[in-house]
Design a protein around this motif. Sequence first.
Motif, PDB file in Angstrom:
ATOM      1  N   THR A 131     -38.241 -20.582  -2.406  1.00  6.61           N
ATOM      2  CA  THR A 131     -38.663 -21.766  -1.759  1.00  6.61           C
ATOM      3  C   THR A 131     -39.162 -21.438  -0.381  1.00  6.61           C
ATOM      4  N   MET A 132     -39.873 -22.416   0.357  1.00  8.04           N
ATOM      5  CA  MET A 132     -40.554 -22.136   1.532  1.00  8.04           C
ATOM      6  C   MET A 132     -39.505 -21.523   2.559  1.00  8.04           C
ATOM      7  N   GLU A 133     -38.321 -22.126   2.587  1.00  4.81           N
ATOM      8  CA  GLU A 133     -37.467 -21.681   3.504  1.00  4.81           C
ATOM      9  C   GLU A 133     -37.010 -20.051   3.375  1.00  4.81           C
ATOM     10  N   GLU A 134     -36.712 -19.925   1.950  1.00  2.00           N
ATOM     11  CA  GLU A 134     -36.570 -18.351   1.755  1.00  2.00           C
ATOM     12  C   GLU A 134     -37.699 -17.456   2.097  1.00  2.00           C
ATOM     13  N   VAL A 135     -38.912 -17.883   1.813  1.00  4.35           N
ATOM     14  CA  VAL A 135     -40.006 -17.021   2.185  1.00  4.35           C
ATOM     15  C   VAL A 135     -40.106 -17.147   3.856  1.00  4.35           C
ATOM     16  N   LYS A 136     -40.004 -18.247   4.519  1.00  3.19           N
ATOM     17  CA  LYS A 136     -39.847 -17.803   5.968  1.00  3.19           C
ATOM     18  C   LYS A 136     -38.792 -17.102   6.506  1.00  3.19           C
ATOM     19  N   THR A 137     -37.581 -17.098   6.081  1.00  2.85           N
ATOM     20  CA  THR A 137     -36.356 -16.375   6.335  1.00  2.85           C
ATOM     21  C   THR A 137     -36.745 -15.061   6.119  1.00  2.85           C
ATOM     22  N   ILE A 138     -37.229 -14.503   5.061  1.00  2.00           N
ATOM     23  CA  ILE A 138     -37.099 -13.089   4.683  1.00  2.00           C
ATOM     24  C   ILE A 138     -38.564 -12.528   5.631  1.00  2.00           C
ATOM     25  N   LEU A 139     -39.563 -13.460   5.404  1.00  2.00           N
ATOM     26  CA  LEU A 139     -40.891 -12.747   6.161  1.00  2.00           C
ATOM     27  C   LEU A 139     -41.106 -13.907   7.401  1.00  2.00           C
ATOM     28  N   PRO A 140     -40.385 -13.614   8.570  1.00  2.00           N
ATOM     29  CA  PRO A 140     -40.455 -14.688   9.679  1.00  2.00           C
ATOM     30  C   PRO A 140     -41.834 -14.695  10.568  1.00  2.00           C
ATOM     31  N   CYS A 141     -42.788 -13.689  10.154  1.00  2.00           N
ATOM     32  CA  CYS A 141     -43.939 -13.338  11.276  1.00  2.00           C
ATOM     33  C   CYS A 141     -45.110 -14.287  10.565  1.00  2.00           C
ATOM     34  N   PHE A 142     -44.830 -15.410   9.793  1.00  2.00           N
ATOM     35  CA  PHE A 142     -45.767 -16.213   9.409  1.00  2.00           C
ATOM     36  C   PHE A 142     -46.827 -16.683  10.417  1.00  2.00           C
ATOM     37  N   THR A 143     -48.046 -16.968  10.127  1.00  2.00           N
ATOM     38  CA  THR A 143     -49.077 -17.398  11.089  1.00  2.00           C
ATOM     39  C   THR A 143     -49.152 -18.886  10.912  1.00  2.00           C
ATOM     40  N   SER A 144     -48.924 -19.644   9.774  1.00  2.00           N
ATOM     41  CA  SER A 144     -49.127 -21.098   9.474  1.00  2.00           C
ATOM     42  C   SER A 144     -48.300 -21.505   8.452  1.00  2.00           C
ATOM     43  N   VAL A 145     -47.866 -22.779   8.613  1.00  2.00           N
ATOM     44  CA  VAL A 145     -47.089 -23.501   7.383  1.00  2.00           C
ATOM     45  C   VAL A 145     -47.551 -24.761   7.196  1.00  2.00           C
ATOM     46  N   GLU A 146     -47.622 -25.240   5.802  1.00  2.00           N
ATOM     47  CA  GLU A 146     -47.979 -26.535   5.430  1.00  2.00           C
ATOM     48  C   GLU A 146     -46.838 -26.914   4.543  1.00  2.00           C
ATOM     49  N   GLU A 147     -46.121 -27.897   5.048  1.00  2.00           N
ATOM     50  CA  GLU A 147     -44.843 -28.255   4.385  1.00  2.00           C
ATOM     51  C   GLU A 147     -45.010 -28.958   2.952  1.00  2.00           C
ATOM     52  N   GLU A 148     -44.426 -28.778   2.015  1.00  2.00           N
ATOM     53  CA  GLU A 148     -44.385 -29.199   0.830  1.00  2.00           C
ATOM     54  C   GLU A 148     -44.287 -30.956   0.795  1.00  2.00           C
ATOM     55  N   GLY A 149     -45.066 -31.518  -0.038  1.00  2.00           N
ATOM     56  CA  GLY A 149     -44.941 -33.000  -0.163  1.00  2.00           C
ATOM     57  C   GLY A 149     -45.774 -33.472   0.934  1.00  2.00           C
ATOM     58  N   GLY A 150     -46.535 -32.654   1.891  1.00  2.00           N
ATOM     59  CA  GLY A 150     -47.484 -33.273   3.217  1.00  2.00           C
ATOM     60  C   GLY A 150     -48.656 -33.808   2.516  1.00  2.00           C
ATOM     61  N   ASN A 151     -49.739 -33.574   3.365  1.00  2.00           N
ATOM     62  CA  ASN A 151     -51.156 -33.896   2.948  1.00  2.00           C
ATOM     63  C   ASN A 151     -51.761 -32.756   2.329  1.00  2.00           C
ATOM     64  N   SER A 152     -51.109 -31.555   2.189  1.00  2.00           N
ATOM     65  CA  SER A 152     -52.144 -30.519   1.673  1.00  2.00           C
ATOM     66  C   SER A 152     -52.354 -30.820   0.308  1.00  2.00           C
ATOM     67  N   LYS A 153     -53.553 -30.260  -0.056  1.00  2.00           N
ATOM     68  CA  LYS A 153     -53.985 -30.464  -1.630  1.00  2.00           C
ATOM     69  C   LYS A 153     -53.343 -29.441  -2.188  1.00  2.00           C
TER      70      LYS A 153
END
Length: 163
Positions: free
Chosen positions: A47-69
């Motif tokens: 999941t997105m939260e698991e990725v962000k927790t294990i690798l916290p140095c991300f540069t940007s995030v687009e939430e699931e279910g948002g406007n991202s294609k």
Amino acid sequence: MKKIYFIFLSLGFFSVCLGQLKAKERCGLFVVDILDGKVNGVKPGYTMEEVKTILPCFTSVEEEGGNSKCGGEVFYKDKDIYFYTQRNYIEIGEKFQGKLSIPLLGAKRGTLFKWLGNPKIADSEWDAFQMAYGTLVLHYNNAGKVKLIQFSSKSMDVLSLCE
């Protein structure tokens, strides 16, 4: 007496010089295991939260279910690696900053059999390999060298990559 005073004064300045602030990288080296389908232990189905927790140095995030294609995305642009959490795949670009278990980036097409076998599906610009965890897709440049790696926990039949 002056020598002792000078020694203590010098030691005081020396300790201040060693006390400089230095930022540490929070994720360390990215290690991609191609045959097991994971990056620093993170698999494409996380999941997105698991990725962000294990690798916290991300540069940007687009939430699931948002406007991202492409659905949910966690990007590490400085390392040229991207996690598409809603579509369950990971993408590694040619400027990847890290270590690959198999040196695929820049490898010549047709020299990968010893590691991956024959591709299950081949196109003029890419090959798709069936892996134990799902699918590995390699994209080639005009010189026939790997420029992009995508791997997914999904099979080729249901795989949906973002364009």
